[in-house]
Structures are given as C-alpha cells and as structure tokens.
Design a protein around this motif. Structure first.
Motif, PDB file in Angstrom:
ATOM      1  N   THR A 147       0.854  -1.188   0.000  1.00 12.85           N
ATOM      2  CA  THR A 147       0.000   0.000   0.000  1.00 12.85           C
ATOM      3  C   THR A 147       0.889   1.237   0.000  1.00 12.85           C
ATOM      4  O   THR A 147       1.930   1.263   0.662  1.00 12.85           O
ATOM      5  CB  THR A 147      -0.932   0.027   1.225  1.00 12.85           C
ATOM      6  OG1 THR A 147      -0.154  -0.120   2.423  1.00 12.85           O
ATOM      7  CG2 THR A 147      -1.943  -1.102   1.160  1.00 12.85           C
ATOM      8  N   ASN A 148       0.470   2.267  -0.741  1.00 13.13           N
ATOM      9  CA  ASN A 148       1.239   3.500  -0.784  1.00 13.13           C
ATOM     10  C   ASN A 148       0.774   4.444   0.314  1.00 13.13           C
ATOM     11  O   ASN A 148      -0.068   4.100   1.147  1.00 13.13           O
ATOM     12  CB  ASN A 148       1.154   4.153  -2.177  1.00 13.13           C
ATOM     13  CG  ASN A 148      -0.274   4.530  -2.560  1.00 13.13           C
ATOM     14  OD1 ASN A 148      -1.158   4.638  -1.709  1.00 13.13           O
ATOM     15  ND2 ASN A 148      -0.508   4.739  -3.847  1.00 13.13           N
ATOM     16  N   SER A 149       1.325   5.658   0.329  1.00 15.01           N
ATOM     17  CA  SER A 149       1.013   6.618   1.390  1.00 15.01           C
ATOM     18  C   SER A 149      -0.450   7.031   1.397  1.00 15.01           C
ATOM     19  O   SER A 149      -0.969   7.497   2.413  1.00 15.01           O
ATOM     20  CB  SER A 149       1.893   7.866   1.228  1.00 15.01           C
ATOM     21  OG  SER A 149       1.700   8.453  -0.055  1.00 15.01           O
ATOM     22  N   ALA A 150      -1.124   6.862   0.265  1.00 16.36           N
ATOM     23  CA  ALA A 150      -2.550   7.194   0.176  1.00 16.36           C
ATOM     24  C   ALA A 150      -3.435   6.011   0.552  1.00 16.36           C
ATOM     25  O   ALA A 150      -4.661   6.100   0.489  1.00 16.36           O
ATOM     26  CB  ALA A 150      -2.888   7.673  -1.232  1.00 16.36           C
ATOM     27  N   GLY A 151      -2.807   4.880   0.934  1.00 16.21           N
ATOM     28  CA  GLY A 151      -3.573   3.697   1.294  1.00 16.21           C
ATOM     29  C   GLY A 151      -4.035   2.873   0.113  1.00 16.21           C
ATOM     30  O   GLY A 151      -4.827   1.941   0.276  1.00 16.21           O
ATOM     31  N   GLU A 152      -3.515   3.190  -1.076  1.00 12.66           N
ATOM     32  CA  GLU A 152      -3.895   2.455  -2.287  1.00 12.66           C
ATOM     33  C   GLU A 152      -2.977   1.247  -2.471  1.00 12.66           C
ATOM     34  O   GLU A 152      -1.778   1.322  -2.197  1.00 12.66           O
ATOM     35  CB  GLU A 152      -3.784   3.365  -3.509  1.00 12.66           C
ATOM     36  CG  GLU A 152      -4.642   4.612  -3.425  1.00 12.66           C
ATOM     37  CD  GLU A 152      -4.234   5.667  -4.441  1.00 12.66           C
ATOM     38  OE1 GLU A 152      -5.113   6.412  -4.887  1.00 12.66           O
ATOM     39  OE2 GLU A 152      -3.025   5.743  -4.777  1.00 12.66           O
ATOM     40  N   MET A 153      -3.544   0.151  -2.952  1.00 11.93           N
ATOM     41  CA  MET A 153      -2.731  -1.029  -3.227  1.00 11.93           C
ATOM     42  C   MET A 153      -2.001  -0.853  -4.562  1.00 11.93           C
ATOM     43  O   MET A 153      -2.618  -0.490  -5.565  1.00 11.93           O
ATOM     44  CB  MET A 153      -3.595  -2.286  -3.243  1.00 11.93           C
ATOM     45  CG  MET A 153      -4.035  -2.714  -1.865  1.00 11.93           C
ATOM     46  SD  MET A 153      -4.851  -4.337  -1.838  1.00 11.93           S
ATOM     47  CE  MET A 153      -6.461  -3.894  -2.473  1.00 11.93           C
TER      48      MET A 153
END
Length: 257
Positions: A36-42
C-alpha cells in the motif's frame, strides 16, 4: 402497448451491459509484488497485472487486502473469485485450489541485518551457516517448508507480514530470513536503518522444489471457466510484452517464466 414494449426493448439494447465484477484478494505487504502507498492504495506488480487481466476479460477488478495466511482458506470458502499475491504453484497447493498458467518466476534469497554471514559461495556452506540460527519466514509461505526441509537445524519463526520480519532483523531478534530476491531489494530501500543484506547462493526451483513451478493466479478448483479466460489473458499479456514491461518497472528485471 406494442410500441411501448418495442421502445423499452430498444432502450435496453442500447444501454451498455454492466461489467462483470471479479473479486480479487491479495496480501498487500510484500513489495514490489503488492503493498500500500502513502494514500492507502494497493500498488505493485501483481496489482497492475490483475488490472490488466481484468481489462482483457472485460471485468471490473474489486480488490481486497487479506492477510497472506488467510488467502487460500478465504478462496476455498468462496469469499473471492481469485487470489493474486506472488503465490507459487506447487503440487501441495494444487490439492486445495486451481492455478492459472505461470505469469512470473521468483527466485529467493537468505538475508540478514549487516554482513555477519559474509561471503557464502555454495549450498553446503549456506547450510552450515544457518545451523542453529533463528530464521524468519512469512507464515503459510513456501519458505517455511523450504527451511524445515533443507535447513533442519535452523529455528523457524513465522510472521504474518514481511515488514514484521524486517523489523525483527533490524532489532536483532532474528539471525536471518528468507524472502523473494526482489522483495529484499525493495525492503532494503524502504528500511535503510535495518541494514539489510542478502547472502549465499540464490534459491531456485531447480535445487529447492518447494519454491514451485512459477507464480500463478489461484482459483477454486472447480472454477474451470474463469481459469480458461484468465489463462488466455495471461498468454496474451506474455506475448504482447506487457508482463515483461511490468516486471521491468517493478523489479528492474524480466521475471517472465
């Protein structure tokens, strides 16, 4: 009334058909395969590949982040249509689920914090170096069986997530760990304070059959219709260079089988 029915029929035919939804699960804690990235996206190789497969079969991807050791049970229970999470194809797993054709290969390595193990050139020296050491592996991964079968004097400690392994290596709670080679590189970049290094020869399917025949998409065993469609999509993505391009983007190498 006839005109009204004709109009309604024509309207329905003109409306776009709703796309099929493909319920996919992954364990987004294993960069660069999935995380997951900093935006919470996988994000990651498997996420991009799964989206490309969905596009090929004209379906909408519906992703769920699931702990790795729960992926197979959840798939068997019908919670998902497929699982895509750097899952190696093995005979043992085939007893429980079906697999697509392989879309990638993933050699593995031992790693540690610092250079305590130094230069280890061959398998025999590696086995001697690991003797009596505490080795971290992700639970329900192939590496648990690999260490147990080929490094029987090692003390195995299992973890739910790869980042937990890295944290304990940095804190000195583990002597070593086993992960896919591409993941070691990604984890070293993301955790410079852990001072991660790999050592010993690369672990491959040729010497360690526990590593499986390649990485594949998992399905329920009786879902042969979806398997056929996904197999066709993967073959197209291999042939048109999409898989090679994605692997270069995420791994810096060609991981195609």
């Amino acid at each position: 009334m006839l005109k009204s029915l004709t109009f309604i029929t024509a309207l329905m035919m003109a409306m776009p058909a709703s796309a099929e939804t493909l319920r996919l699960a992954t364990s987004a804690d294993y960069p660069p395969w999935e995380s997951t990235n900093s935006a919470g996206e996988m994000v990651g190789f498997d996420i991009d590949l799964g989206n490309a497969i969905c596009k090929k079969i004209e379906a909408d991807c519906e992703w769920t982040n699931q702990a790795y050791d729960g992926l197979l049970p959840a798939l068997e229970a019908g919670q998902y249509d497929a699982i895509i999470s750097a899952i190696s194809i093995t005979d043992e797993r085939r007893k429980r689920i079906g697999f697509s054709v392989p879309y990638a290969q993933a050699p593995a390595s031992f790693g540690a914090s610092g250079d305590a193990f130094g230069e280890i050139a061959d398998r025999q020296a590696l086995e001697a170096a690991i003797d009596g050491k505490t080795v971290g592996v992700q639970g329900s991964s192939l590496f648990e069986g690999l260490v147990a079968n080929h490094f029987p004097e090692a003390k195995i400690k299992t973890y739910e997530r790869a980042d937990q392994i890295v944290a304990d290596l940095g804190l000195g709670r583990l002597d070593a760990a086993v992960m896919e080679s591409t993941t070691w590189t990604s984890m070293a970049e993301a955790n410079p304070k852990a001072d991660l290094t790999t050592f010993g020869p690369t672990l491959t399917f040729a010497e360690y059959p526990e590593l499986g025949e390649g990485i594949g998409v998992g399905f329920q065993k009786d879902n042969t219709e979806l398997k056929a469609r996904v197999d066709a999509a993967i073959m197209e993505l291999l042939e048109d260079g999409t898989v090679a391009e994605l692997s270069q983007t995420w791994f810096g190498l060609d991981a195609t089988p």
